[in-house]
Design a protein around this motif. Structure first.
Motif, short mmCIF file in Angstrom:
data_model
loop_
_atom_site.label_atom_id
_atom_site.label_comp_id
_atom_site.label_asym_id
_atom_site.label_seq_id
_atom_site.Cartn_x
_atom_site.Cartn_y
_atom_site.Cartn_z
N SER A 258 58.35 73.29 91.52
CA SER A 258 57.86 73.94 90.30
C SER A 258 59.00 74.57 89.51
O SER A 258 59.87 75.24 90.08
N ILE A 259 58.98 74.35 88.21
CA ILE A 259 59.94 75.01 87.31
C ILE A 259 59.27 76.22 86.69
O ILE A 259 59.84 77.29 86.60
N ARG A 260 58.03 76.03 86.29
CA ARG A 260 57.29 77.13 85.65
C ARG A 260 55.80 76.79 85.70
O ARG A 260 55.41 75.66 85.42
N CYS A 261 54.98 77.74 86.09
CA CYS A 261 53.54 77.58 85.96
C CYS A 261 53.07 78.80 85.16
O CYS A 261 53.34 79.94 85.55
N THR A 262 52.41 78.54 84.05
CA THR A 262 52.04 79.60 83.11
C THR A 262 50.52 79.70 83.01
O THR A 262 49.85 78.68 82.88
N VAL A 263 50.01 80.92 83.08
CA VAL A 263 48.58 81.12 82.86
C VAL A 263 48.35 81.71 81.47
O VAL A 263 49.19 82.46 80.96
N LEU B 234 54.71 72.98 85.14
CA LEU B 234 55.87 72.11 84.88
C LEU B 234 56.65 72.02 86.18
O LEU B 234 57.04 73.05 86.75
N LYS B 235 56.83 70.79 86.65
CA LYS B 235 57.58 70.58 87.88
C LYS B 235 58.71 69.60 87.61
O LYS B 235 58.67 68.87 86.62
N LYS B 236 59.66 69.56 88.53
CA LYS B 236 60.74 68.58 88.41
C LYS B 236 60.39 67.37 89.26
O LYS B 236 60.00 67.52 90.43
N GLY C 132 64.19 63.58 88.02
CA GLY C 132 64.90 64.46 87.10
C GLY C 132 64.12 64.78 85.84
O GLY C 132 64.46 65.74 85.13
N TRP C 133 63.08 64.01 85.54
CA TRP C 133 62.22 64.36 84.41
C TRP C 133 61.34 65.55 84.82
O TRP C 133 61.19 65.87 86.01
N GLY C 134 60.70 66.17 83.84
CA GLY C 134 59.66 67.14 84.13
C GLY C 134 58.33 66.43 84.29
O GLY C 134 58.13 65.32 83.78
N ILE C 135 57.41 67.07 85.00
CA ILE C 135 56.02 66.59 85.12
C ILE C 135 55.12 67.75 84.69
O ILE C 135 55.21 68.85 85.24
N ILE C 136 54.28 67.48 83.69
CA ILE C 136 53.42 68.55 83.16
C ILE C 136 51.97 68.32 83.57
O ILE C 136 51.52 67.18 83.72
N GLY C 137 51.23 69.42 83.77
CA GLY C 137 49.79 69.35 84.01
C GLY C 137 49.12 70.49 83.27
O GLY C 137 49.63 71.62 83.26
N THR C 138 47.99 70.20 82.61
CA THR C 138 47.32 71.22 81.78
C THR C 138 45.85 71.32 82.15
O THR C 138 45.16 70.29 82.25
N HIS C 139 45.37 72.53 82.35
CA HIS C 139 43.97 72.77 82.71
C HIS C 139 43.47 73.96 81.90
O HIS C 139 43.91 75.08 82.13
N THR D 12 55.55 77.76 75.67
CA THR D 12 56.24 78.39 76.82
C THR D 12 56.85 77.33 77.74
O THR D 12 57.98 77.44 78.19
N THR D 13 56.05 76.30 78.01
CA THR D 13 56.51 75.25 78.93
C THR D 13 57.72 74.53 78.36
O THR D 13 58.69 74.22 79.07
N ARG D 14 57.67 74.24 77.07
CA ARG D 14 58.77 73.51 76.43
C ARG D 14 60.07 74.32 76.54
O ARG D 14 61.12 73.78 76.87
N GLU D 15 59.93 75.62 76.31
CA GLU D 15 61.11 76.48 76.40
C GLU D 15 61.67 76.47 77.82
O GLU D 15 62.88 76.38 78.04
N ALA D 16 60.76 76.57 78.80
CA ALA D 16 61.20 76.56 80.21
C ALA D 16 61.87 75.25 80.55
O ALA D 16 62.87 75.21 81.29
N ALA D 17 61.35 74.15 80.00
CA ALA D 17 61.93 72.84 80.28
C ALA D 17 63.34 72.74 79.70
O ALA D 17 64.26 72.25 80.37
N CYS D 18 63.52 73.24 78.50
CA CYS D 18 64.84 73.21 77.87
C CYS D 18 65.81 74.09 78.67
O CYS D 18 66.95 73.69 78.96
N GLN D 19 65.33 75.26 79.07
CA GLN D 19 66.19 76.17 79.84
C GLN D 19 66.61 75.54 81.16
O GLN D 19 67.69 75.79 81.67
N ALA D 20 65.70 74.73 81.73
CA ALA D 20 66.01 74.09 83.02
C ALA D 20 66.87 72.84 82.84
O ALA D 20 67.22 72.18 83.81
N GLY D 21 67.17 72.52 81.59
CA GLY D 21 68.05 71.37 81.33
C GLY D 21 67.35 70.03 81.37
O GLY D 21 68.01 68.98 81.43
N LEU D 22 66.01 70.03 81.33
CA LEU D 22 65.30 68.74 81.34
C LEU D 22 65.51 68.02 80.01
O LEU D 22 65.63 68.65 78.96
#
Ligand SMILES: CC(C)(COP(=O)(O)OP(=O)(O)OC[C@H]1O[C@@H](n2cnc3c(N)ncnc32)[C@H](O)[C@@H]1OP(=O)(O)O)[C@@H](O)C(=O)NCCC(=O)NCCS
Length: 152
Positions: free
Chosen positions: A46-51, A65-67, A79-86, A103-113
């Motif tokens: 997991s890179i980020r899980c946001t509620v 968002l996971k790697k 190396g890509w991100g994997i997103i799930g939305t509920h 939020t997820t997009r920002e976390a993905a950019c910060q993680a270098g994805l």
């Protein structure tokens, strides 16, 4: 409506969101607390899980968002991100998905994805349209599944 990083105390509320989606769509998916913990909150990839939380403190949705690691269940390139939305049907079309993705997009950019993969049922028009609206495009289809990618 506000967003924050998911923690162990959110697992029950996240499971409840999944149960509400199951009731609405008829599509089964695992929803008990242990599965939610293992799959979304404590997953080592997991890179980020946001509620998303409403004004009364109830969880109305979440996005993970996971790697992608070798052998991941979606065959997503490593190396890509994997997103799930509920998101609970009680809160659809109110901008919750859009808020979570900022939020997820920002976390993905910060993680270098460089890319994020979304794995969507071909029979899920809301999901397909949502990811299109978030800037994803279809890159692969197979057996009732559409995979979309977002280039960051
Ligand atoms: C798909 C889902 C995540 C959308 O979440 P949401 O909070 O309702 O989405 P938003 O309100 O932020 O919508 C953002 C944009 O996505 C598009 N969109 C979302 N739902 C849509 C729908 N049912 N029909 C058409 N477009 C839709 C629209 O362009 C929308 O912008 P607009 O309302 O200004 O037109 C939500 O319906 C959901 O969780 N569904 C159940 C689980 C699921 O399908 N997950 C994703 C695929 S696995």
């Amino acid at each position: 409506m506000e967003t924050r990083a998911a923690s162990a105390q959110d697992a029950e509320g996240m499971g409840q969101v999944i149960r509400e989606i199951i009731e609405h769509t008829g599509r089964q998916r695992p929803n008990d607390v242990d599965i939610v913990m293992g799959r979304y909150i404590a997953d080592p990839t997991s890179i980020r899980c946001t509620v998303a939380v409403d004004g009364s403190g109830n969880i109305v949705g979440f996005q993970s968002l996971k790697k992608a690691v070798a052998g991941n269940p979606y065959d997503t390139p490593e190396g890509w991100g994997i997103i799930g939305t509920h998101i609970s049907p009680t809160a659809h079309r109110q901008g919750v998905g859009k808020l979570l993705f900022s939020t997820t997009r920002e976390a993905a950019c910060q993680a270098g994805l460089k890319k994020i993969d979304a794995y969507i049922g071909a029979d899920n028009p809301s999901g397909l349209k949502y990811y299109d609206a978030m800037g994803f495009r279809t890159y692969r289809t197979s057996d009732g599944i559409v995979q979309k990618v977002c280039d960051l």
